[in-house]
Scaffold this motif. Structure first.
Motif, PDB file in Angstrom:
ATOM      1  N   VAL A 111      42.868  37.507  44.375  1.00 45.29           N
ATOM      2  CA  VAL A 111      43.480  37.965  43.123  1.00 45.29           C
ATOM      3  C   VAL A 111      43.612  36.815  42.133  1.00 45.29           C
ATOM      4  N   VAL A 112      44.170  35.687  42.569  1.00 44.34           N
ATOM      5  CA  VAL A 112      44.356  34.567  41.639  1.00 44.34           C
ATOM      6  C   VAL A 112      43.012  33.963  41.229  1.00 44.34           C
ATOM      7  N   MET A 113      42.015  34.005  42.119  1.00 47.43           N
ATOM      8  CA  MET A 113      40.681  33.543  41.745  1.00 47.43           C
ATOM      9  C   MET A 113      40.074  34.448  40.674  1.00 47.43           C
ATOM     10  N   SER A 114      40.311  35.742  40.773  1.00 50.26           N
ATOM     11  CA  SER A 114      39.812  36.684  39.765  1.00 50.26           C
ATOM     12  C   SER A 114      40.504  36.477  38.427  1.00 50.26           C
ATOM     13  N   LEU A 115      41.808  36.253  38.466  1.00 52.61           N
ATOM     14  CA  LEU A 115      42.544  35.987  37.228  1.00 52.61           C
ATOM     15  C   LEU A 115      42.075  34.691  36.580  1.00 52.61           C
ATOM     16  N   GLU A 116      41.738  33.694  37.405  1.00 54.14           N
ATOM     17  CA  GLU A 116      41.226  32.432  36.860  1.00 54.14           C
ATOM     18  C   GLU A 116      39.897  32.643  36.142  1.00 54.14           C
ATOM     19  N   ARG A 117      39.021  33.461  36.710  1.00 51.65           N
ATOM     20  CA  ARG A 117      37.739  33.767  36.057  1.00 51.65           C
ATOM     21  C   ARG A 117      37.954  34.575  34.783  1.00 51.65           C
ATOM     22  N   TYR A 118      38.948  35.462  34.795  1.00 50.19           N
ATOM     23  CA  TYR A 118      39.269  36.242  33.599  1.00 50.19           C
ATOM     24  C   TYR A 118      39.723  35.333  32.465  1.00 50.19           C
ATOM     25  N   VAL A 119      40.601  34.393  32.788  1.00 44.79           N
ATOM     26  CA  VAL A 119      41.070  33.450  31.768  1.00 44.79           C
ATOM     27  C   VAL A 119      39.926  32.575  31.260  1.00 44.79           C
ATOM     28  N   ALA A 120      39.048  32.152  32.165  1.00 49.33           N
ATOM     29  CA  ALA A 120      37.936  31.280  31.782  1.00 49.33           C
ATOM     30  C   ALA A 120      36.999  31.957  30.789  1.00 49.33           C
ATOM     31  N   VAL A 121      36.798  33.273  30.932  1.00 49.41           N
ATOM     32  CA  VAL A 121      35.876  33.993  30.052  1.00 49.41           C
ATOM     33  C   VAL A 121      36.574  34.505  28.796  1.00 49.41           C
ATOM     34  N   CYS A 122      37.738  35.088  28.955  1.00 44.04           N
ATOM     35  CA  CYS A 122      38.422  35.734  27.832  1.00 44.04           C
ATOM     36  C   CYS A 122      39.229  34.754  26.978  1.00 44.04           C
ATOM     37  N   TYR A 123      39.685  33.657  27.568  1.00 42.42           N
ATOM     38  CA  TYR A 123      40.443  32.650  26.817  1.00 42.42           C
ATOM     39  C   TYR A 123      39.886  31.262  27.115  1.00 42.42           C
ATOM     40  N   PRO A 124      38.638  31.012  26.745  1.00 46.44           N
ATOM     41  CA  PRO A 124      38.001  29.738  27.113  1.00 46.44           C
ATOM     42  C   PRO A 124      38.679  28.513  26.504  1.00 46.44           C
ATOM     43  N   SER A 225      28.153  32.789  30.833  1.00 47.74           N
ATOM     44  CA  SER A 225      29.380  32.592  31.591  1.00 47.74           C
ATOM     45  C   SER A 225      30.013  33.930  31.966  1.00 47.74           C
ATOM     46  N   ALA A 226      29.986  34.881  31.028  1.00 46.92           N
ATOM     47  CA  ALA A 226      30.558  36.198  31.311  1.00 46.92           C
ATOM     48  C   ALA A 226      29.764  36.924  32.378  1.00 46.92           C
ATOM     49  N   ARG A 227      28.437  36.823  32.331  1.00 45.46           N
ATOM     50  CA  ARG A 227      27.601  37.477  33.329  1.00 45.46           C
ATOM     51  C   ARG A 227      27.850  36.890  34.722  1.00 45.46           C
ATOM     52  N   LYS A 228      27.979  35.562  34.796  1.00 46.02           N
ATOM     53  CA  LYS A 228      28.251  34.917  36.074  1.00 46.02           C
ATOM     54  C   LYS A 228      29.629  35.300  36.605  1.00 46.02           C
ATOM     55  N   ALA A 229      30.618  35.355  35.705  1.00 45.76           N
ATOM     56  CA  ALA A 229      31.970  35.745  36.117  1.00 45.76           C
ATOM     57  C   ALA A 229      31.996  37.184  36.598  1.00 45.76           C
ATOM     58  N   ARG A 230      31.212  38.056  35.955  1.00 42.23           N
ATOM     59  CA  ARG A 230      31.164  39.462  36.358  1.00 42.23           C
ATOM     60  C   ARG A 230      30.607  39.603  37.776  1.00 42.23           C
ATOM     61  N   LYS A 231      29.565  38.852  38.080  1.00 44.01           N
ATOM     62  CA  LYS A 231      29.000  38.884  39.437  1.00 44.01           C
ATOM     63  C   LYS A 231      29.992  38.341  40.458  1.00 44.01           C
ATOM     64  N   THR A 232      30.719  37.287  40.075  1.00 47.27           N
ATOM     65  CA  THR A 232      31.714  36.718  40.978  1.00 47.27           C
ATOM     66  C   THR A 232      32.823  37.709  41.283  1.00 47.27           C
ATOM     67  N   LEU A 233      33.276  38.438  40.260  1.00 46.68           N
ATOM     68  CA  LEU A 233      34.337  39.430  40.462  1.00 46.68           C
ATOM     69  C   LEU A 233      33.863  40.586  41.335  1.00 46.68           C
ATOM     70  N   LEU A 234      32.598  40.972  41.193  1.00 44.36           N
ATOM     71  CA  LEU A 234      32.058  42.004  42.077  1.00 44.36           C
ATOM     72  C   LEU A 234      32.049  41.531  43.531  1.00 44.36           C
ATOM     73  N   LEU A 235      31.712  40.261  43.724  1.00 46.14           N
ATOM     74  CA  LEU A 235      31.749  39.701  45.074  1.00 46.14           C
ATOM     75  C   LEU A 235      33.170  39.681  45.615  1.00 46.14           C
ATOM     76  N   HIS A 236      34.135  39.416  44.738  1.00 46.01           N
ATOM     77  CA  HIS A 236      35.535  39.451  45.164  1.00 46.01           C
ATOM     78  C   HIS A 236      35.920  40.855  45.642  1.00 46.01           C
ATOM     79  N   LEU A 237      35.449  41.882  44.935  1.00 46.62           N
ATOM     80  CA  LEU A 237      35.734  43.253  45.344  1.00 46.62           C
ATOM     81  C   LEU A 237      35.099  43.566  46.697  1.00 46.62           C
ATOM     82  N   VAL A 238      33.871  43.088  46.904  1.00 45.77           N
ATOM     83  CA  VAL A 238      33.203  43.289  48.189  1.00 45.77           C
ATOM     84  C   VAL A 238      33.982  42.589  49.303  1.00 45.77           C
ATOM     85  N   GLN A 239      34.402  41.337  49.041  1.00 42.51           N
ATOM     86  CA  GLN A 239      35.185  40.605  50.034  1.00 42.51           C
ATOM     87  C   GLN A 239      36.483  41.327  50.355  1.00 42.51           C
TER      88      GLN A 239
END
Length: 320
Positions: A111-124, A225-239
């Motif tokens: 969860v916190v890793m996903s929030l970190e990616r959200y902040v990185a993309v939406c509030y760079p 960066s957004a495309r990479k973050a999107r793939k990472t978040l999908l992997l988080h959901l799979v995990q």
């Protein structure tokens, strides 16, 4: 007739021992390999100052550490069960509570890793000020605090069970977390907490994914960066889904044991254990070790015991 019966019993016992040895070997060998990879990954994440000072790698270290400990713990319990070793309730209770502690760390860290990616993309522009090492440390402390509070509540519920009414503290079943849910309150609390935990984690990761998708359409957002973050978040959901599947391992096994015999159950148990318990706990190292261009050369370098590679790990740099 008696000698024939005794001979058949001896043969069956011998086959049972060979089955247990075979299944234990089949599960232990890949488990040791994954523990080696995870241990190397943990060492890699502590080998460079930039890994220790970047929030996403600090979160990854916490996730990988919890997965590695739980993997070793699960394999220990599996080998004890395969050896037909039954514990006392106090010993198994400590091991079960320890498993609960590490099991909750993984979904919360995702969860916190996903929030970190959200902040990185939406509030760079604010990412560097929000995701500081201090704030990262606070987030990890909160993750461990929530998990510890869950363990404390489980321990209180366990201590309220009337053990003095039992004829013996020796367990009749093998040690497992589900076998230590002795009272109705313990079982109810465990189901409620597990459901709330995974539902909340799923919602948080999904919302982060939607936020990144919306931000990707903005002209001011870095599309790559957004495309990479999107793939990472999908992997988080799979995990998260794989970790959730591990919670049904023992209940599913108990249901199967009511309709099948011992040898078939042992085979099914090994397959379920490999797919549901071992696999989710080794994905973090495989996913990030292979996908991350900054980690991959250093990880391969350490796995190859420092042999010279075409890519020099010393030249690996990480952008802020």
């Amino acid at each position: 007739m008696t000698n024939a019966t005794q001979s058949q019993t001896t043969i069956n016992d011998g086959r049972g021992i060979l089955e247990r040895v075979f299944f234990s070997t089949v599960s232990t060998v890949p488990c040791c390999v994954f523990l080696l990879i995870n241990g190397t990954m943990l060492f890699t994440l502590r080998s460079k100052p930039v890994f220790r000072e970047t929030s996403r790698y600090v979160f990854l270290f916490n996730l990988l550490f919890a997965d590695t400990v739980l993997l070793a713990h699960s394999q220990l319990l599996y080998l004890l069960a395969a050896s037909r070793i039954r514990m006392t309730y106090p010993v198994c209770g400590v091991l079960a509570l320890f498993a609960s502690l590490t099991a909750v760390i993984s979904p919360l860290t995702l969860v916190v890793m996903s929030l970190e990616r959200y902040v990185a993309v939406c509030y760079p522009l604010r990412h560097a000020t929000i995701m500081t090492i201090r704030n990262t440390g606070v987030a990890i402390v909160l993750v461990w605090a929530v998990s510890s509070l869950n363990v404390l509540i489980q321990a209180i519920l366990l201590l309220n069970f009337p053990f003095e009414d039992l004829q013996s503290l020796q367990m009749k079943n093998f040690c497992a977390r589900e076998n230590m849910l002795l009272g109705p309150m313990s079982d109810l609390y465990d189901k409620a907490f597990t459901g709330f935990l995974f539902f909340s984690a799923g919602v948080a990761i999904t919302c982060s994914y939607i936020g990144v998708m919306v931000a990707a359409r903005s002209a001011s957002t870095n599309r790559a960066s957004a495309r990479k973050a999107r793939k990472t978040l999908l992997l988080h959901l799979v995990q998260l889904g794989l970790i959730l599947s591990s919670t049904v391992h023992n209940p599913l096994l108990m249901a199967i044991s009511k309709v099948l015999d011992g040898i078939i159950i042992a085979r099914i148990q090994t397959v379920l254990y490999m797919c549901i318990i071992i696999l989710p706990r080794c994905l973090s190292a495989l996913i990030y070790g292979i996908r991350d261009q900054n980690i991959r050369p250093i990880l391969v370098y350490h796995l190859c015991c420092g042999l010279k590679l075409s890519v020099n790990p010393a030249k690996s740099e990480i952008s802020a």
